[in-house]
Design a protein around this motif. Structure first.
Motif, PDB file in Angstrom:
ATOM      1  N   LEU A 327       8.613  -8.155  37.445  1.00 23.21           N
ATOM      2  CA  LEU A 327       8.915  -6.958  38.211  1.00 23.21           C
ATOM      3  C   LEU A 327       8.109  -5.750  37.739  1.00 23.21           C
ATOM      4  N   SER A 328       7.882  -5.651  36.413  1.00 27.89           N
ATOM      5  CA  SER A 328       7.138  -4.495  35.902  1.00 27.89           C
ATOM      6  C   SER A 328       5.661  -4.561  36.263  1.00 27.89           C
ATOM      7  N   ALA A 329       5.099  -5.769  36.397  1.00 32.81           N
ATOM      8  CA  ALA A 329       3.668  -5.903  36.713  1.00 32.81           C
ATOM      9  C   ALA A 329       3.322  -5.284  38.070  1.00 32.81           C
ATOM     10  N   PRO A 330       4.029  -5.627  39.154  1.00 38.27           N
ATOM     11  CA  PRO A 330       3.682  -4.986  40.438  1.00 38.27           C
ATOM     12  C   PRO A 330       4.067  -3.511  40.503  1.00 38.27           C
ATOM     13  N   LEU A 331       5.196  -3.140  39.876  1.00 37.19           N
ATOM     14  CA  LEU A 331       5.618  -1.738  39.931  1.00 37.19           C
ATOM     15  C   LEU A 331       4.695  -0.825  39.144  1.00 37.19           C
ATOM     16  N   SER A 332       3.932  -1.359  38.237  1.00 42.53           N
ATOM     17  CA  SER A 332       2.996  -0.535  37.478  1.00 42.53           C
ATOM     18  C   SER A 332       1.720  -0.251  38.257  1.00 42.53           C
ATOM     19  N   GLN A 333       1.569  -0.865  39.433  1.00 46.70           N
ATOM     20  CA  GLN A 333       0.395  -0.639  40.272  1.00 46.70           C
ATOM     21  C   GLN A 333       0.773   0.301  41.422  1.00 46.70           C
ATOM     22  N   PRO A 334       0.255   1.542  41.424  1.00 44.58           N
ATOM     23  CA  PRO A 334       0.625   2.488  42.479  1.00 44.58           C
ATOM     24  C   PRO A 334       0.288   2.001  43.884  1.00 44.58           C
ATOM     25  N   LEU A 335      -0.861   1.318  44.048  1.00 42.38           N
ATOM     26  CA  LEU A 335      -1.243   0.858  45.375  1.00 42.38           C
ATOM     27  C   LEU A 335      -0.278  -0.187  45.914  1.00 42.38           C
ATOM     28  N   PHE A 336       0.291  -1.006  45.014  1.00 41.63           N
ATOM     29  CA  PHE A 336       1.274  -1.991  45.458  1.00 41.63           C
ATOM     30  C   PHE A 336       2.521  -1.293  46.006  1.00 41.63           C
ATOM     31  N   VAL A 337       2.999  -0.285  45.290  1.00 40.94           N
ATOM     32  CA  VAL A 337       4.194   0.429  45.744  1.00 40.94           C
ATOM     33  C   VAL A 337       3.899   1.197  47.028  1.00 40.94           C
ATOM     34  N   LEU A 338       2.728   1.834  47.095  1.00 41.93           N
ATOM     35  CA  LEU A 338       2.356   2.556  48.310  1.00 41.93           C
ATOM     36  C   LEU A 338       2.256   1.614  49.505  1.00 41.93           C
ATOM     37  N   GLY A 339       1.654   0.456  49.281  1.00 43.66           N
ATOM     38  CA  GLY A 339       1.551  -0.516  50.364  1.00 43.66           C
ATOM     39  C   GLY A 339       2.905  -1.002  50.835  1.00 43.66           C
ATOM     40  N   THR A 340       3.813  -1.213  49.892  1.00 45.48           N
ATOM     41  CA  THR A 340       5.158  -1.649  50.259  1.00 45.48           C
ATOM     42  C   THR A 340       5.886  -0.576  51.062  1.00 45.48           C
ATOM     43  N   VAL A 341       5.776   0.668  50.627  1.00 47.34           N
ATOM     44  CA  VAL A 341       6.403   1.775  51.362  1.00 47.34           C
ATOM     45  C   VAL A 341       5.834   1.879  52.767  1.00 47.34           C
ATOM     46  N   PHE A 342       4.514   1.724  52.884  1.00 51.62           N
ATOM     47  CA  PHE A 342       3.868   1.819  54.193  1.00 51.62           C
ATOM     48  C   PHE A 342       4.326   0.696  55.117  1.00 51.62           C
ATOM     49  N   ILE A 343       4.395  -0.517  54.594  1.00 57.47           N
ATOM     50  CA  ILE A 343       4.823  -1.657  55.418  1.00 57.47           C
ATOM     51  C   ILE A 343       6.264  -1.465  55.900  1.00 57.47           C
ATOM     52  N   LEU A 344       7.135  -1.030  55.000  1.00 59.97           N
ATOM     53  CA  LEU A 344       8.536  -0.814  55.395  1.00 59.97           C
ATOM     54  C   LEU A 344       8.661   0.305  56.419  1.00 59.97           C
ATOM     55  N   ALA A 345       7.884   1.381  56.230  1.00 62.02           N
ATOM     56  CA  ALA A 345       7.951   2.500  57.162  1.00 62.02           C
ATOM     57  C   ALA A 345       7.457   2.091  58.545  1.00 62.02           C
ATOM     58  N   VAL A 346       6.360   1.345  58.603  1.00 62.38           N
ATOM     59  CA  VAL A 346       5.828   0.914  59.896  1.00 62.38           C
ATOM     60  C   VAL A 346       6.771  -0.086  60.558  1.00 62.38           C
ATOM     61  N   TYR A 347       7.426  -0.932  59.751  1.00 62.42           N
ATOM     62  CA  TYR A 347       8.316  -1.945  60.330  1.00 62.42           C
ATOM     63  C   TYR A 347       9.579  -1.301  60.909  1.00 62.42           C
ATOM     64  N   PHE A 348      10.186  -0.401  60.158  1.00 63.40           N
ATOM     65  CA  PHE A 348      11.446   0.189  60.614  1.00 63.40           C
ATOM     66  C   PHE A 348      11.235   1.411  61.505  1.00 63.40           C
ATOM     67  N   PHE A 349      10.098   2.107  61.369  1.00 65.36           N
ATOM     68  CA  PHE A 349       9.817   3.293  62.187  1.00 65.36           C
ATOM     69  C   PHE A 349       8.399   3.175  62.737  1.00 65.36           C
ATOM     70  N   PRO A 350       8.213   2.371  63.782  1.00 63.23           N
ATOM     71  CA  PRO A 350       6.855   2.136  64.296  1.00 63.23           C
ATOM     72  C   PRO A 350       6.155   3.416  64.746  1.00 63.23           C
ATOM     73  N   GLY A 351       6.884   4.404  65.183  1.00 71.60           N
ATOM     74  CA  GLY A 351       6.281   5.655  65.625  1.00 71.60           C
ATOM     75  C   GLY A 351       6.028   6.634  64.506  1.00 71.60           C
ATOM     76  N   GLY A 352       6.304   6.250  63.261  1.00 76.66           N
ATOM     77  CA  GLY A 352       6.098   7.144  62.136  1.00 76.66           C
ATOM     78  C   GLY A 352       7.375   7.874  61.751  1.00 76.66           C
ATOM     79  N   LEU A 353       7.290   8.577  60.634  1.00 76.83           N
ATOM     80  CA  LEU A 353       8.456   9.292  60.141  1.00 76.83           C
ATOM     81  C   LEU A 353       8.873  10.430  61.070  1.00 76.83           C
ATOM     82  N   ALA A 354       7.963  10.897  61.917  1.00 79.26           N
ATOM     83  CA  ALA A 354       8.308  11.974  62.851  1.00 79.26           C
ATOM     84  C   ALA A 354       9.340  11.526  63.874  1.00 79.26           C
ATOM     85  N   THR A 355       9.448  10.223  64.119  1.00 82.71           N
ATOM     86  CA  THR A 355      10.419   9.707  65.077  1.00 82.71           C
ATOM     87  C   THR A 355      11.740   9.336  64.420  1.00 82.71           C
ATOM     88  N   LEU A 356      11.891   9.683  63.140  1.00 85.81           N
ATOM     89  CA  LEU A 356      13.099   9.297  62.420  1.00 85.81           C
ATOM     90  C   LEU A 356      14.341   9.909  63.056  1.00 85.81           C
TER      91      LEU A 356
END
Length: 379
Positions: A327-356
């Motif tokens: 768990l610490s190996a992927p969390l220590s990589q900022p791009l991994f966390v950013l990519g995960t946040v981006f994937i979740l945001a696009v999946y749950f809010f396809p129109g972006g955070l402005a459509t929240l």
């Protein structure tokens, strides 16, 4: 408006109810929220509030203000890029070139040529805007993926020139520190970080105002038509090439202005700002916030840069090191966390955070209209 007649008596006409009376308090105050947010952001350097875990120091500390200033600059940069991508439908992979023109242009003219800051910034802005007009005139002869590849090729040429220290001006891979002796005293030193923060806030406000005014103008409606169906614009007798060139040039000029402000905030120029990764980051910012919306790209740019800076410190923290290795190996990589946040945001809010707010409206309505359980009466 009608009058009722009862037993020969005519009732007086009823007073017209203004349309605004049906608006809620939130709807009445909503147009003023941007001004409130701007005022709150302007007085932020006077606040000594400390938010542990969010910022390393108080809000008025130099480190926090510099981080916020960088976030504001990239919020404006994302809003300017949205003028191309979200409002006109042009996917450019070379937008970082004009941002780099502002950074390196200002730095070279101040450090190498010894010009005053205002002259250097004005010349850099003129040069970056002219460069965007010239390259856009060539790139816009193509469409679709070909246009994206042409803009990427131009950006790569700029990156190579910077990396190879063309003319001994850019400093190559080491970058070019800014000579602060030619800057106004109000913009030099850690104690004046608040002034740089206000400069970044002013840049963001100008970009948002320009993009909003363009979007609400007849030109903005033509750009929206180009995004939806370019052939229809041609049938109406308008020249799509001319309008796209205006949007491309304006977006390039706004990016150049942001580069000049960024150069002052970080105190120099480094070659990483010329890479295509920066343009891809801008694309992620716009998609994350919501393309074609007023505040979505700004929100996406600010959030992305905040996470990009803070996740680096988070990955090196003791809390992450104490986690299991898987768990610490992927969390220590900022791009991994950013990519995960981006994937979740696009999946749950396809129109972006402005459509929240829009997507959560049915849930709020269902919760507010749910009938309460009747209380049981004692027997």
């Amino acid at each position: 408006m009608t009058n009722s007649v009862v037993d020969g008596v005519v009732d007086p006409p009823k007073a017209a109810v203004p349309a605004e009376s049906g608006l809620s308090v939130w709807q009445r105050l909503r147009p003023f929220l941007p001004l409130v947010a701007l005022a709150v952001a302007a007085i932020l350097p006077y606040s000594t509030v400390h938010l542990p875990g969010i910022f390393e120091g108080p809000l008025n500390s130099p480190g926090t203000l510099q981080l916020l200033a960088i976030c504001l600059v990239f919020g404006g940069l994302a809003a300017g890029y949205d003028l191309l991508f979200g409002r006109t439908g042009m996917l450019s992979f070379g937008h970082a070139l004009y941002f780099a023109a502002g950074v390196y242009g200002t730095d070279i003219l101040v450090t190498k040529a010894g010009l005053p800051l205002w002259q250097a910034a004005l010349l850099a802005l003129t040069g970056g805007t002219t460069l965007a007009a010239l390259l856009g005139a060539v790139a816009l002869r193509t469409v679709g993926i070909a246009f994206a590849m042409v803009t990427l090729a131009f950006a790569q040429v700029g990156a190579i020139l910077v990396a190879r220290d063309f003319g001994g001006l850019t400093g190559g891979e080491e970058g070019l520190p800014l000579d602060v002796s030619g800057l106004p005293a109000a913009l030099v030193g850690v104690t004046n970080t608040a002034n740089l923060y206000w400069l970044a806030l002013a840049y963001l406000a100008v970009v948002v105002l320009v993009v909003h005014r363009v979007g609400a103008s007849p030109t903005g409606r033509v750009l929206a038509g180009l995004r939806d169906d370019e052939r229809r614009i041609g049938v109406l007798g308008l020249d799509p090439y001319r309008f796209k060139l205006v949007a491309f040039t304006l977006a390039g000029g706004l990016a150049t202005a942001g580069g000049a402000v960024y150069c002052l905030i970080v105190g120099g120029a480094s070659p990483h700002i010329t890479s295509s990764e920066l343009t891809l980051s801008l694309l992620v910012m716009v998609v994350l916030g919501g393309p074609g919306t007023r505040w979505g790209p700004v929100l996406g740019g600010v959030l992305y840069m905040y996470l990009d800076h803070r996740l680096t410190a988070f990955g090196a923290s003791e809390a992450v090191d104490a986690l299991p290795g898987w768990l610490s190996a992927p969390l220590s990589q900022p791009l991994f966390v950013l990519g995960t946040v981006f994937i979740l945001a696009v999946y749950f809010f396809p129109g972006g955070l402005a459509t929240l707010a829009t997507r959560l409206a049915p849930l709020r309505t269902a919760l507010s209209s749910r009938p309460s359980r009747p209380s049981r009466r004692p027997r």
